[in-house]
Design an enzyme around this catalytic site. Sequence first.
Site, PDB file in Angstrom:
ATOM      1  CG  PHE A 144     -65.613  69.626  -3.970  1.00 53.81           C
ATOM      2  CD1 PHE A 144     -65.159  68.434  -4.087  1.00 53.81           C
ATOM      3  CD2 PHE A 144     -67.026  69.596  -4.875  1.00 53.81           C
ATOM      4  CE1 PHE A 144     -65.506  67.374  -4.731  1.00 53.81           C
ATOM      5  CE2 PHE A 144     -67.532  68.379  -5.374  1.00 53.81           C
ATOM      6  CZ  PHE A 144     -66.725  67.161  -5.419  1.00 53.81           C
ATOM      7  CG  HIS A 145     -65.586  72.857   1.398  1.00 52.11           C
ATOM      8  ND1 HIS A 145     -66.414  72.173   2.669  1.00 52.11           N
ATOM      9  CD2 HIS A 145     -66.712  72.679   0.610  1.00 52.11           C
ATOM     10  CE1 HIS A 145     -67.630  71.833   2.309  1.00 52.11           C
ATOM     11  NE2 HIS A 145     -67.699  72.297   0.938  1.00 52.11           N
ATOM     12  CB  THR A 146     -59.497  74.701  -1.952  1.00 50.93           C
ATOM     13  OG1 THR A 146     -59.802  73.217  -2.445  1.00 50.93           O
ATOM     14  CG2 THR A 146     -58.106  74.775  -1.919  1.00 50.93           C
TER      15      THR A 146
END
Length: 519
Positions: A456-458
């Site tokens: 979830f590190h966009t």
Amino acid sequence: MAYARSAADLKPAYDYVVIGGGSGGAVVARRLSEAGGATVLLIEAGPSDRGVASIADPTQWVSLTRGPYDWGYDYAPTAHVNGRTIGIPRGKVLGGSSAINAMMWYRGHPRDYDAWDAAGAKGWSFRDCLPYFKRCEDWEDGETEFRGAGGPLRIERSRDPHPVARAMIDGAVELGMPRIDDPNGATNEGATLSNFNIASGTRWSAARGCLWPVENRANLTILTQSLAIGLGFEGSRCVSVRHLVDGVPVETRADGEVILALGAIDTPRLMMLSGIGDPEELKRLDIATHLALPGVGRNLQDHPLVRAVNFRAKVPMGAPRDNGGGSMLNWKSRADLPAPDLHAFCIQSRSAVPEIANTHDLSGDVFALAPGLMGSKSIGYLRLHEASPMGRIEIQPNYLVEQADLDALVTGVDFVMDLAGTAAFADLFAGHAAPTRRLNRAETVDFIRNACSTFFHTCGTAKMGADAEAVVDAELKVHGMDGLRVADASVIPIIPSCNTHAPVTMIAERAADFILGAG
């Protein structure tokens, strides 16, 4: 005023309009509203987080994905992940992704930020950033050279780590990894208890820490369930935001600045919908170009996660503790690397993407170890396929495109397999579940392609710098546009080796200082 309930509650203009109430926007709104009585409007597309039990309970965070507080985005399939679509959770609620994430507070290695400075984001070295990391924090051990106390975000370790969390640390030490007290201290290399945005068993999101204490300030207005649909310009200055209130378009002016904090997906989307971006991309969408910035939507980065290596347990796992994990490892895939690139965490139950869960027996008592690559090199992009605020969008991280990324993950999977065989896991490990045995290299590669998921590190889609693809300058101002700044993960030029909540919070603290002339 605190919360606006309708268009009638809004002023026609504010000194500052902040779009997005997540890790970036919550911080900026709080800090700007502290300064000299300036009026601040914070616009959030999702609802309030108040009174939502599943958000407050750290053990329930997985259930929040694909639910009403998640935008429901997907990464597009490629052959590198065996044609799979990968869900990318993003918070659609006050607090943003900090309201639905795993509550990890981790800033990576100092070299990450020195690399930003070297890449053209001048003034963003670790030495420059450290005071702002500290300003964010209320660390349970108090202020040190590396940690802050008294800040808006409470950070604690587990009070009673799960046996799997303890075994992960002890097993890694058996295999030669150093044990460290704090991954946000002098070094991040080693086995350690995780830092959590959890206080007394409750999630401590950006909303809870930054907004709840100041929500009654007369000069701060918080508007939820209002989707931003466009920016308004007068020449080369951004002067307003168009947004929906009860489904009706409203235009609100900003006498000072508009600050975009919608995240690495929706900040570039709003910019492109407003005519800021690559002229060729905008032409394809029949959007008139207001400002040519070819880098908007490019440079997309995220860390690949192998979800996960599952093992059968000898004993019941019991009720989940903390965030369902509790400890983490940071180590090097190759001895010649200057800093750790691999990361792993434990899971107190089964954990698998559908392609793994549907082809393996994960019934009964199961625990998992999840390796991932925090030093990933693959770079992707974001494209709009429709010129509308909720239109079709293509989000492509290009996971595993770089062979070096795949090679490092093979090393990561092998290491967590070795962990399960240590004496530390002797009372827990009862056999392999997914995969069902030790794998050779070719089998490990295929397992990684099938199990590849997201941390979830966009980030990176409106990067900071001075080159041809940079979108914002070192003070986070959009190149070629007055009155418009960005304060979220999209400005990150090179993905740091950590969860992105801490660096985004730091970025927002700096943004507020830049806006107020204190940076």
